[in-house]
Scaffold this active site. Sequence first.
Site, mmCIF file in Angstrom:
data_model
loop_
_atom_site.group_PDB
_atom_site.id
_atom_site.type_symbol
_atom_site.label_atom_id
_atom_site.label_comp_id
_atom_site.label_asym_id
_atom_site.label_seq_id
_atom_site.Cartn_x
_atom_site.Cartn_y
_atom_site.Cartn_z
ATOM 1 N N ASP A 79 0.840 -1.196 0.000
ATOM 2 C CA ASP A 79 0.000 0.000 0.000
ATOM 3 C C ASP A 79 0.875 1.246 0.000
ATOM 4 O OD1 ASP A 79 -2.291 1.540 0.033
ATOM 5 O OD2 ASP A 79 -3.013 0.818 1.969
ATOM 6 N N LYS A 80 0.232 2.387 -0.191
ATOM 7 C CA LYS A 80 0.888 3.699 -0.210
ATOM 8 C C LYS A 80 -0.021 4.707 0.471
ATOM 9 C CE LYS A 80 0.792 7.846 -2.647
ATOM 10 N NZ LYS A 80 -0.397 8.683 -2.970
ATOM 11 N N HIS A 81 0.591 5.676 1.140
ATOM 12 C CA HIS A 81 -0.179 6.768 1.736
ATOM 13 C C HIS A 81 0.565 8.072 1.526
ATOM 14 C CE1 HIS A 81 -2.805 8.951 4.474
ATOM 15 N NE2 HIS A 81 -1.722 9.532 4.952
ATOM 16 N N SER A 82 -0.183 9.120 1.193
ATOM 17 C CA SER A 82 0.374 10.467 1.078
ATOM 18 C C SER A 82 -0.174 11.326 2.208
ATOM 19 C CB SER A 82 0.001 11.096 -0.271
ATOM 20 O OG SER A 82 0.314 12.485 -0.276
ATOM 21 N N THR A 119 -8.320 11.460 -2.686
ATOM 22 C CA THR A 119 -8.279 10.431 -3.727
ATOM 23 C C THR A 119 -9.670 9.918 -4.068
ATOM 24 O OG1 THR A 119 -6.033 9.779 -3.138
ATOM 25 C CG2 THR A 119 -7.366 8.151 -4.298
ATOM 26 N N ARG A 167 -10.810 15.762 17.586
ATOM 27 C CA ARG A 167 -9.597 16.570 17.382
ATOM 28 C C ARG A 167 -9.893 17.804 16.537
ATOM 29 N NH1 ARG A 167 -6.085 12.808 14.302
ATOM 30 N NH2 ARG A 167 -4.628 14.544 14.236
ATOM 31 N N SER A 182 -3.683 8.101 13.687
ATOM 32 C CA SER A 182 -4.818 8.214 12.774
ATOM 33 C C SER A 182 -4.486 7.629 11.409
ATOM 34 C CB SER A 182 -5.219 9.687 12.640
ATOM 35 O OG SER A 182 -6.300 9.833 11.744
ATOM 36 N N LYS A 186 -5.708 3.123 10.201
ATOM 37 C CA LYS A 186 -6.502 2.727 9.033
ATOM 38 C C LYS A 186 -5.664 1.928 8.039
ATOM 39 C CE LYS A 186 -7.829 7.012 8.159
ATOM 40 N NZ LYS A 186 -7.505 7.822 9.332
ATOM 41 N N LYS A 187 -4.430 2.368 7.809
ATOM 42 C CA LYS A 187 -3.587 1.664 6.847
ATOM 43 C C LYS A 187 -3.259 0.248 7.327
ATOM 44 C CE LYS A 187 -3.223 4.288 3.310
ATOM 45 N NZ LYS A 187 -3.670 3.802 1.994
#
Length: 434
Positions: A79-82, A119, A167, A182, A186-187
Amino acid sequence: MDARSIIAKLRRREVPTADELGWFAQGLADGGVSDAQAGAFAMAVCMGGLGTEGRAALTLAMRDSGRVLSWDVDGPVIDKHSTGGVGDCVSLILAPALAECGGVVPMISGRGLGHTGGTLDKLEAIPGVSTGVTEDMLARIVAGTGCAIVGATAGIAPADKRLYAIRDVTATVESLDLITASILSKKLAAAPEALVLDVKVGSGAFMKTPDEARALAEALTATANAAGCKTTAVITDMNQPLAPALGNALEVAEVMKVLRGEAEGPLLQITAALGGVVLADCGLAADVQAGADRIAEALRDGRVAERFGRMIAAQGGPLSFVDDWARFLPEANVIHEVGAAQAGYVTAIDGEALGLTVVALGGGRQVESDVVEPAVGLSRLVRLGDRVEKGAPLAQVHAGREDAARRAEASVRAAITIGAEPVAVPDLIHERIG
């Protein structure tokens, strides 16, 4: 255990145990913890911090507050996250590219936040595409196409959904510990074996300075690796939009140009760089450069475009989208060119201001209930270092109404600085951490 004793411990600058953090996260998920207690918890963490071990414990507790997915697939789950920027539509290219290179990519993504695009909003600019799927449907899509880009179901990290809302109204969004928990709760709920993190820095990012970006990258990688997921962060430049367009349908158009081999530049460069890292980390490439080369080759020969089309169709979009994408994407009613007020060189671009311009046009949300207009935004943006003549276009504004277009024109001119001398353009890739 009770919420008051855990909050009191944090107030004394003591880090709760993993069991205490697990209890609190479950209370967030099932309502056993009140909004007032959640707010006090967030503020105490923001003020005192959790440290490396406490941060990892909170992340896993929030992950385990809901469902953790499992996979019976051929190939590593990656996977990838930005961390968010403007013109950042890399995920739409990278997910099918990684799948084409042998990975399995169940990408759980989000919607626009502040000045940055989301996204899911970009993907939903394609008619018919659904990003709200059940876990069973996600498994079927991934089994059939190797990749999917979807939103988190209600069962994924419910503690995070509750705490994030708290928050947002208690001025604790900026906490490094809470940001890390956070993102990763999820990831990690998607159970990836390897993860690449694109940590943005610059005018269009949440992290404006290299020190801030590095601190976040180090916190994320240390926590994810401690949780057993091989993770590397790449700090990338966001002192100008990544793609030459901002706005949901307009960014999908840029994605299609890359997928069909009609455009190169930063979008293609960063896709290959991030893909190379995660392919190396999961064993699908001998090293980062070999992985980047595999991604670039798959994009060149059209295989990634074909896989993207299969993913779009599996998620409800048109079967022929890749072949005739321009026909399907919505267009704005009003398109204006923004002329330069003077001749010179583009010396600075305020990416955050441009992102907020798109939000004001209706391309993002000012409150959670806002409906996004997929066709609006900015296109044909100039780049840092470009030479422009007086009156030459800095960008095109795509708007629903004339008055909105005129306001956006003024915002674009204010966000782009024209100087007499050229400036050095920052490198796209700053450093790797992890």
